[in-house]
Write a protein that holds these residues in place. Structure first.
Motif, PDB file in Angstrom:
ATOM      1  N   ARG A 159       0.821  -1.220   0.000  1.00 30.09           N
ATOM      2  CA  ARG A 159       0.000   0.000   0.000  1.00 30.09           C
ATOM      3  C   ARG A 159       0.849   1.261   0.000  1.00 30.09           C
ATOM      4  O   ARG A 159       0.544   2.228  -0.708  1.00 30.09           O
ATOM      5  N   THR A 160       1.903   1.266   0.786  1.00 32.42           N
ATOM      6  CA  THR A 160       2.759   2.451   0.861  1.00 32.42           C
ATOM      7  C   THR A 160       3.404   2.747  -0.485  1.00 32.42           C
ATOM      8  O   THR A 160       3.349   3.872  -0.988  1.00 32.42           O
ATOM      9  N   HIS A 161       4.032   1.730  -1.089  1.00 29.81           N
ATOM     10  CA  HIS A 161       4.714   1.931  -2.364  1.00 29.81           C
ATOM     11  C   HIS A 161       3.716   2.273  -3.478  1.00 29.81           C
ATOM     12  O   HIS A 161       3.995   3.110  -4.336  1.00 29.81           O
ATOM     13  N   PHE A 162       2.575   1.623  -3.463  1.00 26.65           N
ATOM     14  CA  PHE A 162       1.512   1.895  -4.425  1.00 26.65           C
ATOM     15  C   PHE A 162       1.101   3.366  -4.353  1.00 26.65           C
ATOM     16  O   PHE A 162       1.043   4.072  -5.368  1.00 26.65           O
ATOM     17  N   LEU A 163       0.831   3.846  -3.140  1.00 32.27           N
ATOM     18  CA  LEU A 163       0.381   5.221  -2.960  1.00 32.27           C
ATOM     19  C   LEU A 163       1.473   6.242  -3.253  1.00 32.27           C
ATOM     20  O   LEU A 163       1.202   7.312  -3.822  1.00 32.27           O
ATOM     21  N   VAL A 164       2.699   5.942  -2.880  1.00 34.53           N
ATOM     22  CA  VAL A 164       3.802   6.873  -3.138  1.00 34.53           C
ATOM     23  C   VAL A 164       3.998   7.055  -4.643  1.00 34.53           C
ATOM     24  O   VAL A 164       4.137   8.180  -5.134  1.00 34.53           O
ATOM     25  N   ALA A 165       4.001   5.960  -5.387  1.00 34.78           N
ATOM     26  CA  ALA A 165       4.186   6.058  -6.839  1.00 34.78           C
ATOM     27  C   ALA A 165       3.018   6.775  -7.502  1.00 34.78           C
ATOM     28  O   ALA A 165       3.207   7.656  -8.350  1.00 34.78           O
ATOM     29  N   LEU A 166       1.801   6.413  -7.122  1.00 35.28           N
ATOM     30  CA  LEU A 166       0.616   7.048  -7.683  1.00 35.28           C
ATOM     31  C   LEU A 166       0.611   8.543  -7.374  1.00 35.28           C
ATOM     32  O   LEU A 166       0.395   9.375  -8.259  1.00 35.28           O
ATOM     33  N   GLY A 167       0.859   8.895  -6.129  1.00 31.86           N
ATOM     34  CA  GLY A 167       0.871  10.301  -5.725  1.00 31.86           C
ATOM     35  C   GLY A 167       1.955  11.094  -6.436  1.00 31.86           C
ATOM     36  O   GLY A 167       1.724  12.225  -6.865  1.00 31.86           O
ATOM     37  N   SER A 168       3.123  10.499  -6.584  1.00 33.92           N
ATOM     38  CA  SER A 168       4.223  11.186  -7.279  1.00 33.92           C
ATOM     39  C   SER A 168       3.856  11.449  -8.736  1.00 33.92           C
ATOM     40  O   SER A 168       4.127  12.538  -9.265  1.00 33.92           O
ATOM     41  N   ALA A 169       3.262  10.466  -9.384  1.00 38.57           N
ATOM     42  CA  ALA A 169       2.845  10.640 -10.775  1.00 38.57           C
ATOM     43  C   ALA A 169       1.795  11.738 -10.881  1.00 38.57           C
ATOM     44  O   ALA A 169       1.849  12.589 -11.778  1.00 38.57           O
ATOM     45  N   LEU A 170       0.859  11.727  -9.970  1.00 34.20           N
ATOM     46  CA  LEU A 170      -0.200  12.739  -9.996  1.00 34.20           C
ATOM     47  C   LEU A 170       0.368  14.140  -9.769  1.00 34.20           C
ATOM     48  O   LEU A 170      -0.004  15.096 -10.461  1.00 34.20           O
ATOM     49  N   PHE A 171       1.288  14.273  -8.827  1.00 33.95           N
ATOM     50  CA  PHE A 171       1.932  15.567  -8.606  1.00 33.95           C
ATOM     51  C   PHE A 171       2.659  16.039  -9.865  1.00 33.95           C
ATOM     52  O   PHE A 171       2.619  17.224 -10.219  1.00 33.95           O
ATOM     53  N   MET A 172       3.330  15.118 -10.543  1.00 36.46           N
ATOM     54  CA  MET A 172       4.058  15.473 -11.755  1.00 36.46           C
ATOM     55  C   MET A 172       3.103  15.948 -12.851  1.00 36.46           C
ATOM     56  O   MET A 172       3.362  16.956 -13.527  1.00 36.46           O
ATOM     57  N   ILE A 173       1.996  15.239 -13.007  1.00 40.63           N
ATOM     58  CA  ILE A 173       1.008  15.616 -14.029  1.00 40.63           C
ATOM     59  C   ILE A 173       0.398  16.978 -13.713  1.00 40.63           C
ATOM     60  O   ILE A 173       0.296  17.847 -14.589  1.00 40.63           O
ATOM     61  N   VAL A 174       0.016  17.167 -12.466  1.00 37.97           N
ATOM     62  CA  VAL A 174      -0.571  18.450 -12.069  1.00 37.97           C
ATOM     63  C   VAL A 174       0.446  19.572 -12.250  1.00 37.97           C
ATOM     64  O   VAL A 174       0.115  20.657 -12.727  1.00 37.97           O
ATOM     65  N   SER A 175       1.682  19.314 -11.909  1.00 38.78           N
ATOM     66  CA  SER A 175       2.727  20.324 -12.043  1.00 38.78           C
ATOM     67  C   SER A 175       2.930  20.718 -13.504  1.00 38.78           C
ATOM     68  O   SER A 175       3.059  21.900 -13.821  1.00 38.78           O
ATOM     69  N   ALA A 176       2.940  19.730 -14.385  1.00 35.32           N
ATOM     70  CA  ALA A 176       3.232  19.996 -15.795  1.00 35.32           C
ATOM     71  C   ALA A 176       2.029  20.532 -16.568  1.00 35.32           C
ATOM     72  O   ALA A 176       2.192  21.341 -17.480  1.00 35.32           O
ATOM     73  N   TYR A 177       0.824  20.065 -16.207  1.00 38.84           N
ATOM     74  CA  TYR A 177      -0.339  20.393 -17.030  1.00 38.84           C
ATOM     75  C   TYR A 177      -1.474  21.087 -16.290  1.00 38.84           C
ATOM     76  O   TYR A 177      -2.398  21.590 -16.915  1.00 38.84           O
TER      77      TYR A 177
END
Length: 148
Positions: A33-51
């Motif tokens: 759960r921790t690794h799943f959420l960390v990766a998902l959250g990081s990707a989402l932050f990157m998408i929000v940051s870029a777009y």
């Protein structure tokens, strides 16, 4: 574009989940759960940051730096990773360093997925899993020799 974003966060969650499954199997502090959420959250932050701010009007004096949020993800993950590191003074042992590093690299994999760098993210995940398994294999190999 929305489907591409979904592919990015699903890819990140899947790759982070793979690392988390290995950690869960080894009964470590941070698992699936921790690794799943960390990766998902990081990707989402990157998408929000870029777009996420493309609608905001900009002047020549202002530029959006998409790397700023990614840099803060790295700092924030350091805080989470620090929580997994434990020093037991009575035994003079530090534990949780590999788990902290795993959470850190999982965030990087999530950022790569969020940036659309799927090959880099997949290759990094394979290297992480190989490194964790190779370490475990050699550790057991050396323990056998020490007991003989």
């Amino acid at each position: 574009m929305e489907y591409e974003f979904l592919l990015r966060i699903f890819s990140a969650a899947f790759l982070g989940g793979l690392i988390g499954l290995e950690r869960e199997y080894r009964a470590k502090e941070a698992g699936f759960r921790t690794h799943f959420l960390v990766a998902l959250g990081s990707a989402l932050f990157m998408i929000v940051s870029a777009y996420g701010f493309s609608d905001v009007p900009m002047s020549d004096l202002h530029r959006w730096d998409v790397s700023r949020i990614a840099a803060q993800v790295v700092s924030g993950i350091g805080f989470i990773g620090a929580g997994t590191i434990i020093f037991r003074k009575s035994e003079n042992v530090v534990s949780g360093l590999t788990t902290a590093a795993g959470v850190w690299v999982t965030a990087a994999i999530g950022l790569a997925c969020g940036g659309g760098m799927y090959i880099l993210a997949i290759g990094s995940t394979v290297l992480v899993l190989l490194g964790l398994e190779a370490f475990n294999y050699f550790l057991h190999k050396f323990d056998k020799h020490r007991k003989e």
